[in-house]
Enzyme design. Structure first.
Site, PDB file in Angstrom:
ATOM      1  N   GLN A  26      24.366  -9.215 -26.408  1.00  0.00           N
ATOM      2  CA  GLN A  26      25.226  -8.327 -26.837  1.00  0.00           C
ATOM      3  C   GLN A  26      24.724  -7.034 -26.329  1.00  0.00           C
ATOM      4  O   GLN A  26      23.835  -6.455 -26.655  1.00  0.00           O
ATOM      5  CB  GLN A  26      25.271  -8.283 -28.467  1.00  0.00           C
ATOM      6  CG  GLN A  26      26.291  -7.254 -29.070  1.00  0.00           C
ATOM      7  CD  GLN A  26      26.063  -6.955 -30.609  1.00  0.00           C
ATOM      8  OE1 GLN A  26      24.846  -7.441 -31.042  1.00  0.00           O
ATOM      9  NE2 GLN A  26      27.179  -6.765 -31.150  1.00  0.00           N
ATOM     10  N   ARG A  42      13.593  -0.221 -38.235  1.00  0.00           N
ATOM     11  CA  ARG A  42      12.832   0.292 -39.324  1.00  0.00           C
ATOM     12  C   ARG A  42      11.722  -0.649 -39.325  1.00  0.00           C
ATOM     13  O   ARG A  42      10.559  -0.307 -40.247  1.00  0.00           O
ATOM     14  CB  ARG A  42      13.474  -0.017 -40.990  1.00  0.00           C
ATOM     15  CG  ARG A  42      14.635   0.798 -41.074  1.00  0.00           C
ATOM     16  CD  ARG A  42      15.688   0.555 -42.198  1.00  0.00           C
ATOM     17  NE  ARG A  42      16.436  -0.458 -41.787  1.00  0.00           N
ATOM     18  CZ  ARG A  42      17.164  -1.056 -42.588  1.00  0.00           C
ATOM     19  NH1 ARG A  42      17.288  -0.827 -43.985  1.00  0.00           N
ATOM     20  NH2 ARG A  42      18.138  -1.793 -42.158  1.00  0.00           N
ATOM     21  N   LYS A  71     -17.866 -27.572 -28.746  1.00  0.00           N
ATOM     22  CA  LYS A  71     -16.744 -27.524 -27.855  1.00  0.00           C
ATOM     23  C   LYS A  71     -16.594 -28.994 -27.006  1.00  0.00           C
ATOM     24  O   LYS A  71     -17.825 -29.265 -26.262  1.00  0.00           O
ATOM     25  CB  LYS A  71     -16.995 -26.478 -26.717  1.00  0.00           C
ATOM     26  CG  LYS A  71     -15.465 -26.318 -25.745  1.00  0.00           C
ATOM     27  CD  LYS A  71     -15.766 -25.647 -24.414  1.00  0.00           C
ATOM     28  CE  LYS A  71     -16.513 -26.893 -23.602  1.00  0.00           C
ATOM     29  NZ  LYS A  71     -16.243 -26.607 -22.153  1.00  0.00           N
TER      30      LYS A  71
HETATM   31  C1  UD1 Z   1      24.946  -7.188 -43.349  1.00  0.00           C
HETATM   32  C2  UD1 Z   1      26.383  -7.392 -43.715  1.00  0.00           C
HETATM   33  C3  UD1 Z   1      26.273  -7.151 -45.302  1.00  0.00           C
HETATM   34  C4  UD1 Z   1      25.118  -8.007 -45.828  1.00  0.00           C
HETATM   35  C5  UD1 Z   1      23.875  -8.034 -45.282  1.00  0.00           C
HETATM   36  C6  UD1 Z   1      22.902  -8.902 -45.793  1.00  0.00           C
HETATM   37  C7  UD1 Z   1      28.066  -6.840 -42.185  1.00  0.00           C
HETATM   38  C8  UD1 Z   1      28.766  -5.604 -41.602  1.00  0.00           C
HETATM   39  N1  UD1 Z   1      27.170  -6.640 -43.246  1.00  0.00           N
HETATM   40  O1  UD1 Z   1      24.742  -5.806 -43.303  1.00  0.00           O
HETATM   41  O2  UD1 Z   1      27.613  -7.494 -45.812  1.00  0.00           O
HETATM   42  O3  UD1 Z   1      24.953  -7.840 -47.280  1.00  0.00           O
HETATM   43  O4  UD1 Z   1      24.133  -8.144 -43.712  1.00  0.00           O
HETATM   44  O5  UD1 Z   1      21.696  -8.779 -45.152  1.00  0.00           O
HETATM   45  O6  UD1 Z   1      28.307  -7.784 -41.578  1.00  0.00           O
HETATM   46  N2  UD1 Z   1      23.485  -7.983 -35.853  1.00  0.00           N
HETATM   47  C9  UD1 Z   1      23.555  -8.069 -34.414  1.00  0.00           C
HETATM   48  N3  UD1 Z   1      24.429  -7.313 -33.452  1.00  0.00           N
HETATM   49  C10 UD1 Z   1      24.844  -5.971 -34.269  1.00  0.00           C
HETATM   50  C11 UD1 Z   1      24.424  -5.833 -35.648  1.00  0.00           C
HETATM   51  C12 UD1 Z   1      23.777  -6.752 -36.362  1.00  0.00           C
HETATM   52  O7  UD1 Z   1      23.206  -9.046 -33.727  1.00  0.00           O
HETATM   53  O8  UD1 Z   1      25.610  -5.367 -33.409  1.00  0.00           O
HETATM   54  C13 UD1 Z   1      22.642  -8.798 -36.313  1.00  0.00           C
HETATM   55  C14 UD1 Z   1      21.331  -8.277 -36.811  1.00  0.00           C
HETATM   56  O9  UD1 Z   1      20.119  -8.574 -35.788  1.00  0.00           O
HETATM   57  C15 UD1 Z   1      20.989  -9.146 -38.058  1.00  0.00           C
HETATM   58  C16 UD1 Z   1      22.492  -9.184 -38.835  1.00  0.00           C
HETATM   59  O10 UD1 Z   1      23.322  -9.240 -37.444  1.00  0.00           O
HETATM   60  O11 UD1 Z   1      20.607 -10.311 -37.896  1.00  0.00           O
HETATM   61  C17 UD1 Z   1      22.795  -8.294 -39.703  1.00  0.00           C
HETATM   62  O12 UD1 Z   1      22.849  -7.056 -39.244  1.00  0.00           O
HETATM   63  P1  UD1 Z   1      22.394  -5.859 -39.938  1.00  0.00           P
HETATM   64  O13 UD1 Z   1      22.399  -4.637 -39.192  1.00  0.00           O
HETATM   65  O14 UD1 Z   1      20.950  -6.009 -40.544  1.00  0.00           O
HETATM   66  O15 UD1 Z   1      23.428  -5.761 -41.173  1.00  0.00           O
HETATM   67  P2  UD1 Z   1      23.460  -5.005 -42.571  1.00  0.00           P
HETATM   68  O16 UD1 Z   1      23.761  -3.627 -42.742  1.00  0.00           O
HETATM   69  O17 UD1 Z   1      22.251  -5.407 -43.299  1.00  0.00           O
HETATM   70 MG    MG Z   2      20.057  -6.471 -42.438  1.00  0.00          MG
END
Ligand code: UD1
Ligand code: MG
Length: 455
Positions: free
Chosen positions: A73, A15, A346
């Site tokens: 990852q 996004r 400078k």
């Molecule tokens: C996540 C939480 C949600 C919380 C929200 C807060 C979970 C399942 N959900 O949702 O409960 O309210 O954050 O912002 O944990 N990331 C990885 N690898 C992945 C997926 C994510 O490193 O495979 C990292 C992202 O870079 C980010 C963080 O984990 O820093 C959160 O991931 P994101 O996809 O933003 O989760 P949300 O759907 O926002």
């Molecule tokens: Mg998030």
């Protein structure tokens, strides 16, 4: 208990609409994940693990410090899967603090609260007016029993306004056990870290929800609007911090701080000022509108007029700069020196009380005390191959429009006639003039245009 911090930074960040990995987008002039790493370091943990993925190498090379462990990852299979990547590096007896690379505004005090909760699992939560998109905190008799992701929530659960911030602290051994049992049979087909909460509850492990007072601290950045919001929030806090130290800030919404600023007393900062890197502003110093000051130290009672760009500069007390002055690294002003409009300085020292007031370039130059450099004077420091030095002694007077072709020395008390091109050392206490004599040409005619060119 020893502490391992795991920072999740592998998300795609689609996004953001950018080729740059989300966590590298700058907040207050630094990659957003740099703020998270800094918070982690403040806790003096035994290890900091960063889980990276998308555009991975770029994230990794942005932080060459040796004290971070990096875990790739390969596929973004969810937050639980992401945490699992780092677990081989985490001993069982550690406490694990999970942070998110896209939640950069969290304060140190809040993280300490989470770590000091003294519970089996501590989750940082926030009450939001609009909880949409976040995981909901399901409580029973004040105990957290589960976190339900937005897309998996029942209509009843969707009404809960207490949300998961994504930050939590727990014991490594239990975390490992629970991670091993995660499944991805949910609406997103992901391994949710949040599913471990119901596992903890089922095992009778206490889960504490630590609710944060200022929800803007845990704002997760997913798009450019949220990035701008986070930037403003950061800047307002930074301006507030300066005002608490006694700085008069003309408009806290029109000041940007992208680094560390230290101040003396009664400093004034006008609108549109950007301060980058390490900046010090001495007692009573005033910064005019639209100045950009980077890695510079300004002494007491300096006046910087509007629209100056200063980088790597240092000044003593009582200097006056600008408007429209440019200092590049190594610009040094002794006390009460003045540098005026459209002057570039400078790697040069300008001595006590000396003035370079208009339209000059001063490079690789040492100017003594009480020197006056006339308008349009230029130190010609570059011969196309190497840089050369100019030295101007105390009390010298350089007329307007002088070219000082370096290497060259102007002695103390010397005077240089306007329009001179000085290629040899100019003796002390003597007038040096180096320019063609003016001649009047009798009978000379101005060229006239050919008829066809006339309108
Ligand atoms: C996540 C939480 C949600 C919380 C929200 C807060 C979970 C399942 N959900 O949702 O409960 O309210 O954050 O912002 O944990 N990331 C990885 N690898 C992945 C997926 C994510 O490193 O495979 C990292 C992202 O870079 C980010 C963080 O984990 O820093 C959160 O991931 P994101 O996809 O933003 O989760 P949300 O759907 O926002
Ligand atoms: Mg998030």
């Amino acid at each position: 208990m020893p502490l391992s911090v795991i920072i999740l930074a592998a998300g795609l960040g689609k996004r953001m609409g950018s080729e740059v990995p989300k966590v590298l987008h700058p907040l207050a002039g630094r990659p957003m994940v740099a703020h998270v790493i800094e918070r982690a370091k403040e806790l003096a943990p035994d290890a900091i693990h960063v889980v990276y993925g998308h555009g991975g190498e770029r994230v990794r090379t942005a932080f060459p410090d040796a004290d971070i462990d990096w875990w790739l990852q390969q596929k973004q299979l969810g937050t639980g899967h992401a945490v699992s990547q780092a677990m081989p590096g985490v001993p069982d007896n550690h406490t694990v603090l999970v942070l998110c690379g896209d939640v950069p505004l969290v304060r140190n005090a809040s993280l300490r609260r989470l770590l000091e909760a003294g519970s089996g699992v501590a989750v940082m939560t926030a009450k939001l007016r609009d909880p949409k998109g976040y995981g909901r905190i399901v409580r029973r008799e004040n105990k957290v029993v589960a976190i339900v992701e937005d897309r998996d929530a029942t209509p009843e659960q969707a009404k809960i306004t207490e949300v998961n911030t994504g930050l939590m602290a727990l014991r490594a051994a239990e975390l490992k056990r629970w991670l091993g049992r995660l499944r991805n049979d949910n609406s997103q087909g992901e391994y949710y870290l949040t599913d471990i909460i119901s596992m903890a509850f089922a095992e009778g492990v206490d889960v504490l929800g630590i609710q944060i007072d200022a929800p803007e601290e845990v704002l997760g950045i997913n798009d450019k609007m949220q990035l701008a919001e986070a930037e403003r929030s950061f800047q307002r806090a930074a301006a507030r911090d300066l005002m608490q130290k006694g700085v008069t800030v003309a408009d806290p919404d029109r000041l940007d701080i992208r680094g560390r600023v230290t101040v003396g007393s009664d400093v004034f900062i006008d609108v549109g000022v950007v301060l980058c890197g390490d900046v010090h502003l001495g007692d009573r110093t005033q910064i005019g509108p639209n100045c950009v000051i980077t890695n510079s130290r300004l002494g007491a009672d300096n006046i910087v007029h509007a629209n100056c760009v200063l980088e790597g500069a240092s000044t003593e007390a009582g200097c006056e700069i600008g408007p429209f002055a440019r200092f590049r690294p190594g610009a040094e002003l002794a006390s009460r020196a003045k540098v005026g409009n459209f002057v570039e300085v400078k790697k040069s020292c300008i001595g006590k009380g000396s003035k370079v007031n208009h339209l000059s370039y001063i490079g690789d130059t040492t100017i003594g005390a009480q020197v006056n450099v006339g308008a349009g004077t230029i130190t010609c420091n570059y011969d196309g191959a190497a840089k050369h030095k100019t030295t101007i002694g105390d009390g010298a007077f350089i007329g307007s429009g002088v070219m000082l072709v370096a290497p060259v020395e102007v002695g103390p008390g010397a005077t240089i006639g306007a329009g001179s091109t000085i290629t040899k050392d100019a003796p002390a206490e003597t007038l040096s003039v180096a320019r063609a004599r003016q001649t009047a040409v009798p009978g000379w005619q101005r060229p006239t245009k050919a008829k066809s060119e006339k309108e």
